[in-house]
Design a protein around this motif. Structure first.
Motif, PDB file in Angstrom:
ATOM      1  N   ASP A  94       0.828  -1.202   0.000  1.00  0.00           N
ATOM      2  CA  ASP A  94       0.000   0.000   0.000  1.00  0.00           C
ATOM      3  C   ASP A  94       0.867   1.260   0.000  1.00  0.00           C
ATOM      4  O   ASP A  94       0.585   2.220  -0.720  1.00  0.00           O
ATOM      5  CB  ASP A  94      -0.920   0.006   1.217  1.00  0.00           C
ATOM      6  CG  ASP A  94      -2.020  -1.041   1.134  1.00  0.00           C
ATOM      7  OD1 ASP A  94      -2.280  -1.536   0.022  1.00  0.00           O
ATOM      8  OD2 ASP A  94      -2.619  -1.364   2.182  1.00  0.00           O
ATOM      9  N   GLU A  95       1.920   1.240   0.815  1.00  0.00           N
ATOM     10  CA  GLU A  95       2.809   2.405   0.878  1.00  0.00           C
ATOM     11  C   GLU A  95       3.598   2.565  -0.417  1.00  0.00           C
ATOM     12  O   GLU A  95       3.942   3.682  -0.811  1.00  0.00           O
ATOM     13  CB  GLU A  95       3.759   2.270   2.069  1.00  0.00           C
ATOM     14  CG  GLU A  95       4.593   3.507   2.345  1.00  0.00           C
ATOM     15  CD  GLU A  95       3.754   4.730   2.680  1.00  0.00           C
ATOM     16  OE1 GLU A  95       4.156   5.842   2.293  1.00  0.00           O
ATOM     17  OE2 GLU A  95       2.692   4.578   3.335  1.00  0.00           O
ATOM     18  N   ARG A  98       1.587   4.638  -2.688  1.00  0.00           N
ATOM     19  CA  ARG A  98       1.651   6.048  -2.300  1.00  0.00           C
ATOM     20  C   ARG A  98       3.015   6.645  -2.633  1.00  0.00           C
ATOM     21  O   ARG A  98       3.118   7.826  -2.995  1.00  0.00           O
ATOM     22  CB  ARG A  98       1.334   6.193  -0.813  1.00  0.00           C
ATOM     23  CG  ARG A  98      -0.134   5.899  -0.487  1.00  0.00           C
ATOM     24  CD  ARG A  98      -0.482   6.244   0.941  1.00  0.00           C
ATOM     25  NE  ARG A  98       0.041   5.269   1.880  1.00  0.00           N
ATOM     26  CZ  ARG A  98      -0.606   4.182   2.277  1.00  0.00           C
ATOM     27  NH1 ARG A  98      -1.820   3.931   1.773  1.00  0.00           N
ATOM     28  NH2 ARG A  98      -0.081   3.349   3.146  1.00  0.00           N
ATOM     29  N   ARG A 102       3.684   9.841  -4.926  1.00  0.00           N
ATOM     30  CA  ARG A 102       4.427  10.996  -4.410  1.00  0.00           C
ATOM     31  C   ARG A 102       5.610  11.356  -5.293  1.00  0.00           C
ATOM     32  O   ARG A 102       5.883  12.535  -5.555  1.00  0.00           O
ATOM     33  CB  ARG A 102       4.970  10.697  -2.999  1.00  0.00           C
ATOM     34  CG  ARG A 102       3.960  10.703  -1.882  1.00  0.00           C
ATOM     35  CD  ARG A 102       4.671  10.661  -0.534  1.00  0.00           C
ATOM     36  NE  ARG A 102       5.461   9.455  -0.334  1.00  0.00           N
ATOM     37  CZ  ARG A 102       5.053   8.370   0.315  1.00  0.00           C
ATOM     38  NH1 ARG A 102       3.819   8.337   0.808  1.00  0.00           N
ATOM     39  NH2 ARG A 102       5.836   7.317   0.471  1.00  0.00           N
ATOM     40  N   LYS A 186      -2.851  12.379  -4.440  1.00  0.00           N
ATOM     41  CA  LYS A 186      -3.580  11.626  -3.412  1.00  0.00           C
ATOM     42  C   LYS A 186      -4.521  10.615  -4.056  1.00  0.00           C
ATOM     43  O   LYS A 186      -4.606   9.458  -3.626  1.00  0.00           O
ATOM     44  CB  LYS A 186      -4.363  12.585  -2.516  1.00  0.00           C
ATOM     45  CG  LYS A 186      -5.103  11.892  -1.385  1.00  0.00           C
ATOM     46  CD  LYS A 186      -5.803  12.907  -0.486  1.00  0.00           C
ATOM     47  CE  LYS A 186      -6.543  12.207   0.650  1.00  0.00           C
ATOM     48  NZ  LYS A 186      -7.233  13.203   1.540  1.00  0.00           N
ATOM     49  N   GLY A 189      -2.513   7.778  -5.570  1.00  0.00           N
ATOM     50  CA  GLY A 189      -1.999   6.874  -4.544  1.00  0.00           C
ATOM     51  C   GLY A 189      -3.057   5.931  -4.010  1.00  0.00           C
ATOM     52  O   GLY A 189      -2.828   4.725  -3.879  1.00  0.00           O
ATOM     53  N   SER A 190      -4.240   6.452  -3.701  1.00  0.00           N
ATOM     54  CA  SER A 190      -5.293   5.612  -3.120  1.00  0.00           C
ATOM     55  C   SER A 190      -5.843   4.606  -4.131  1.00  0.00           C
ATOM     56  O   SER A 190      -6.063   3.434  -3.795  1.00  0.00           O
ATOM     57  CB  SER A 190      -6.425   6.491  -2.575  1.00  0.00           C
ATOM     58  OG  SER A 190      -7.038   7.233  -3.610  1.00  0.00           O
TER      59      SER A 190
END
Length: 208
Positions: A94-95, A98, A102, A186, A189-190
């Motif tokens: 998950d990270e 993101r 980013r 955002k 990423g989600s």
């Protein structure tokens, strides 16, 4: 604390080096890879060619340093470190999504230029292959972590999952969603995390 190897400790020298790296980056982003000669970089930075050669002996050396500097300037290592700091593989995946959201938009322009030039410019090709190797190393680490924790979904093997994770890092994905479709970082990423989770993560419910 000592300065990193290759980084001048004299304040004036550090400023010159920074100016040269910024000049190289702006030339590539604005005019493409072909125009980024040592002479052009020196002119853009406002320094003599002799001063440039005191820092970089060749175009290849300058570009390799620029590659590392790009990561430092955009703090990509800090972003990536958050992936490996997760307590489990699913959290890391998950990270990872993101992290891509980013970091990739920050370096999209210069990376796309290098990608397009890799078939005609040896220096661009070398940087491109270095980037791809680094990507694949991280993807393999993620896939192996999922497999070790028995969270890698069928029919994926660690090798196949790593290859697909690597392919999904394509600059086309970032450009089309961030630039063409105007997604926020955002949102990227989600949604990217949701896609990776649905694709690669095995259900951990008791019946499995």
């Amino acid at each position: 604390m000592t300065a990193p190897i290759g980084v001048p400790q004299n304040t004036r020298s550090r400023r010159t080096r920074e100016a040269l790296l910024q000049a190289a980056r702006s030339l590539i982003e604005e005019d493409g890879f072909d125009v980024m000669t040592l002479s052009a970089v020196a002119d853009r930075a406002g320094v003599s060619r002799r001063a440039l050669y005191l820092h970089f002996a060749s175009r290849s050396e300058l570009l390799t340093t620029l590659y590392r500097h790009l990561g430092e300037a955009e703090d990509l290592a800090t972003s990536l470190a958050k992936v490996w700091a997760q307590k489990d593989a699913v959290g890391a995946l998950d990270e990872w999504a993101r992290h891509i959201a980013r970091s990739h938009p920050r370096i999209l322009t210069i990376s796309r230029v290098i990608e397009r030039a890799r078939n005609t410019d040896e220096d661009a090709a070398e940087l491109w292959h270095l980037t791809m190797r680094n990507w694949l190393t991280s993807c393999r680490r993620l896939a192996n972590w999922l497999d070790k924790e028995n969270r890698l979904a069928d029919p994926w093997t660690p090798s196949a999952a790593a290859d697909m994770l690597w392919a999904l890092m394509s600059w086309d994905v970032t450009e089309r969603l961030i630039v063409d479709r105007r997604w926020s970082r955002k949102t990227l990423g989600s949604h990217y995390a949701a896609m990776l989770h649905a694709t690669f993560v095995r259900d951990s419910s008791p019946h499995q």
